[in-house]
Write a protein that holds these residues in place. Sequence first.
Motif, PDB file in Angstrom:
ATOM      1  N   LYS A  10      39.837  14.390  71.165  1.00 58.17           N
ATOM      2  CA  LYS A  10      39.773  15.450  70.167  1.00 58.17           C
ATOM      3  C   LYS A  10      40.156  16.754  70.858  1.00 58.17           C
ATOM      4  O   LYS A  10      39.516  17.172  71.821  1.00 58.17           O
ATOM      5  CB  LYS A  10      38.371  15.550  69.578  1.00 58.17           C
ATOM      6  CG  LYS A  10      38.248  16.620  68.533  1.00 58.17           C
ATOM      7  CD  LYS A  10      36.834  16.736  68.026  1.00 58.17           C
ATOM      8  CE  LYS A  10      36.753  17.925  67.088  1.00 58.17           C
ATOM      9  NZ  LYS A  10      35.378  18.310  66.814  1.00 58.17           N
ATOM     10  N   ILE A  11      41.216  17.380  70.370  1.00 61.75           N
ATOM     11  CA  ILE A  11      41.731  18.612  70.942  1.00 61.75           C
ATOM     12  C   ILE A  11      41.552  19.729  69.923  1.00 61.75           C
ATOM     13  O   ILE A  11      41.931  19.578  68.763  1.00 61.75           O
ATOM     14  CB  ILE A  11      43.230  18.483  71.305  1.00 61.75           C
ATOM     15  CG1 ILE A  11      43.478  17.234  72.163  1.00 61.75           C
ATOM     16  CG2 ILE A  11      43.745  19.742  71.967  1.00 61.75           C
ATOM     17  CD1 ILE A  11      42.738  17.214  73.471  1.00 61.75           C
ATOM     18  N   THR A  12      40.967  20.844  70.358  1.00 59.18           N
ATOM     19  CA  THR A  12      40.741  21.986  69.479  1.00 59.18           C
ATOM     20  C   THR A  12      41.356  23.229  70.113  1.00 59.18           C
ATOM     21  O   THR A  12      41.107  23.515  71.277  1.00 59.18           O
ATOM     22  CB  THR A  12      39.235  22.221  69.263  1.00 59.18           C
ATOM     23  OG1 THR A  12      38.626  21.001  68.846  1.00 59.18           O
ATOM     24  CG2 THR A  12      38.990  23.285  68.224  1.00 59.18           C
ATOM     25  N   THR A  13      42.158  23.955  69.329  1.00 58.15           N
ATOM     26  CA  THR A  13      42.774  25.189  69.802  1.00 58.15           C
ATOM     27  C   THR A  13      42.055  26.371  69.163  1.00 58.15           C
ATOM     28  O   THR A  13      41.860  26.410  67.949  1.00 58.15           O
ATOM     29  CB  THR A  13      44.268  25.225  69.431  1.00 58.15           C
ATOM     30  OG1 THR A  13      44.896  24.064  69.971  1.00 58.15           O
ATOM     31  CG2 THR A  13      44.938  26.465  69.991  1.00 58.15           C
ATOM     32  N   VAL A  14      41.663  27.319  70.001  1.00 55.16           N
ATOM     33  CA  VAL A  14      40.910  28.485  69.534  1.00 55.16           C
ATOM     34  C   VAL A  14      41.608  29.741  70.046  1.00 55.16           C
ATOM     35  O   VAL A  14      42.000  29.799  71.216  1.00 55.16           O
ATOM     36  CB  VAL A  14      39.453  28.426  70.059  1.00 55.16           C
ATOM     37  CG1 VAL A  14      38.682  29.662  69.677  1.00 55.16           C
ATOM     38  CG2 VAL A  14      38.752  27.174  69.563  1.00 55.16           C
ATOM     39  N   TYR A  19      37.167  32.996  70.346  1.00 59.85           N
ATOM     40  CA  TYR A  19      36.525  32.612  71.604  1.00 59.85           C
ATOM     41  C   TYR A  19      35.538  33.677  72.090  1.00 59.85           C
ATOM     42  O   TYR A  19      34.494  33.359  72.639  1.00 59.85           O
ATOM     43  CB  TYR A  19      37.594  32.356  72.671  1.00 59.85           C
ATOM     44  CG  TYR A  19      37.046  31.970  74.019  1.00 59.85           C
ATOM     45  CD1 TYR A  19      36.543  30.699  74.239  1.00 59.85           C
ATOM     46  CD2 TYR A  19      37.045  32.880  75.068  1.00 59.85           C
ATOM     47  CE1 TYR A  19      36.037  30.338  75.478  1.00 59.85           C
ATOM     48  CE2 TYR A  19      36.544  32.530  76.314  1.00 59.85           C
ATOM     49  CZ  TYR A  19      36.038  31.254  76.511  1.00 59.85           C
ATOM     50  OH  TYR A  19      35.536  30.900  77.735  1.00 59.85           O
ATOM     51  N   THR A  20      35.849  34.944  71.880  1.00 62.52           N
ATOM     52  CA  THR A  20      34.983  36.021  72.360  1.00 62.52           C
ATOM     53  C   THR A  20      33.885  36.399  71.366  1.00 62.52           C
ATOM     54  O   THR A  20      33.098  37.302  71.644  1.00 62.52           O
ATOM     55  CB  THR A  20      35.805  37.278  72.692  1.00 62.52           C
ATOM     56  OG1 THR A  20      36.557  37.664  71.543  1.00 62.52           O
ATOM     57  CG2 THR A  20      36.728  37.019  73.870  1.00 62.52           C
ATOM     58  N   ASP A  21      33.816  35.729  70.229  1.00 60.91           N
ATOM     59  CA  ASP A  21      32.747  35.980  69.262  1.00 60.91           C
ATOM     60  C   ASP A  21      31.399  35.631  69.896  1.00 60.91           C
ATOM     61  O   ASP A  21      31.273  34.658  70.640  1.00 60.91           O
ATOM     62  CB  ASP A  21      32.979  35.149  68.003  1.00 60.91           C
ATOM     63  CG  ASP A  21      31.969  35.448  66.912  1.00 60.91           C
ATOM     64  OD1 ASP A  21      31.392  36.551  66.923  1.00 60.91           O
ATOM     65  OD2 ASP A  21      31.770  34.572  66.049  1.00 60.91           O
ATOM     66  N   TYR A  22      30.381  36.439  69.607  1.00 62.04           N
ATOM     67  CA  TYR A  22      29.061  36.275  70.218  1.00 62.04           C
ATOM     68  C   TYR A  22      28.436  34.911  69.904  1.00 62.04           C
ATOM     69  O   TYR A  22      27.775  34.312  70.744  1.00 62.04           O
ATOM     70  CB  TYR A  22      28.129  37.404  69.759  1.00 62.04           C
ATOM     71  CG  TYR A  22      26.754  37.321  70.352  1.00 62.04           C
ATOM     72  CD1 TYR A  22      26.543  37.609  71.692  1.00 62.04           C
ATOM     73  CD2 TYR A  22      25.678  36.933  69.580  1.00 62.04           C
ATOM     74  CE1 TYR A  22      25.282  37.525  72.257  1.00 62.04           C
ATOM     75  CE2 TYR A  22      24.407  36.845  70.132  1.00 62.04           C
ATOM     76  CZ  TYR A  22      24.212  37.148  71.468  1.00 62.04           C
ATOM     77  OH  TYR A  22      22.972  37.056  72.015  1.00 62.04           O
ATOM     78  N   GLU A  23      28.640  34.411  68.712  1.00 58.67           N
ATOM     79  CA  GLU A  23      28.008  33.158  68.296  1.00 58.67           C
ATOM     80  C   GLU A  23      28.927  31.939  68.444  1.00 58.67           C
ATOM     81  O   GLU A  23      28.671  30.896  67.853  1.00 58.67           O
ATOM     82  CB  GLU A  23      27.520  33.286  66.859  1.00 58.67           C
ATOM     83  CG  GLU A  23      26.429  34.329  66.729  1.00 58.67           C
ATOM     84  CD  GLU A  23      25.829  34.377  65.340  1.00 58.67           C
ATOM     85  OE1 GLU A  23      26.118  33.472  64.539  1.00 58.67           O
ATOM     86  OE2 GLU A  23      25.084  35.315  65.077  1.00 58.67           O
ATOM     87  N   ASP A  38      45.780  31.194  74.115  1.00 58.42           N
ATOM     88  CA  ASP A  38      44.867  30.366  73.341  1.00 58.42           C
ATOM     89  C   ASP A  38      44.033  29.498  74.270  1.00 58.42           C
ATOM     90  O   ASP A  38      44.456  29.154  75.376  1.00 58.42           O
ATOM     91  CB  ASP A  38      45.637  29.463  72.372  1.00 58.42           C
ATOM     92  CG  ASP A  38      46.311  30.246  71.265  1.00 58.42           C
ATOM     93  OD1 ASP A  38      45.849  31.364  70.963  1.00 58.42           O
ATOM     94  OD2 ASP A  38      47.294  29.734  70.706  1.00 58.42           O
ATOM     95  N   TYR A  39      42.864  29.146  73.812  1.00 53.88           N
ATOM     96  CA  TYR A  39      41.967  28.271  74.571  1.00 53.88           C
ATOM     97  C   TYR A  39      42.052  26.873  73.974  1.00 53.88           C
ATOM     98  O   TYR A  39      41.867  26.690  72.779  1.00 53.88           O
ATOM     99  CB  TYR A  39      40.535  28.798  74.516  1.00 53.88           C
ATOM    100  CG  TYR A  39      40.387  30.098  75.265  1.00 53.88           C
ATOM    101  CD1 TYR A  39      39.986  30.110  76.594  1.00 53.88           C
ATOM    102  CD2 TYR A  39      40.674  31.312  74.648  1.00 53.88           C
ATOM    103  CE1 TYR A  39      39.875  31.291  77.295  1.00 53.88           C
ATOM    104  CE2 TYR A  39      40.552  32.503  75.335  1.00 53.88           C
ATOM    105  CZ  TYR A  39      40.154  32.493  76.657  1.00 53.88           C
ATOM    106  OH  TYR A  39      40.036  33.665  77.344  1.00 53.88           O
TER     107      TYR A  39
END
Length: 93
Positions: A10-14, A19-23, A38-39
């Motif tokens: 399972k590959i997820t691109t963020v 990615y820098t969102d606190y939650e 991208d991460y």
Amino acid sequence: MTEKKAKELKITTVDYKTYTDYEFTPPGLWMIQNAIGDYIFISTSSRQEAQDWVDTNYPPRGKYKVTATKMISTKPKSESGNLSCTGTATRKK
């Protein structure tokens, strides 16, 4: 002969903002940051499987190294049943 089926990962691109969102919680155990910024998160328990996927999909081989998304530590010796300290009987009565 039986052929081993390649395991689908399972590959997820963020993107960086998400990615820098606190939650934000990482969707996989291993990750890389590609040249676009991208991460890419890879959901597998094996670091070698994640590195093989990255080497295949992001040539040349060895350009990107996978990193863990959380701190992974080994068990201290005291949890494995061994004593962490020993005492000696050197007191005089």
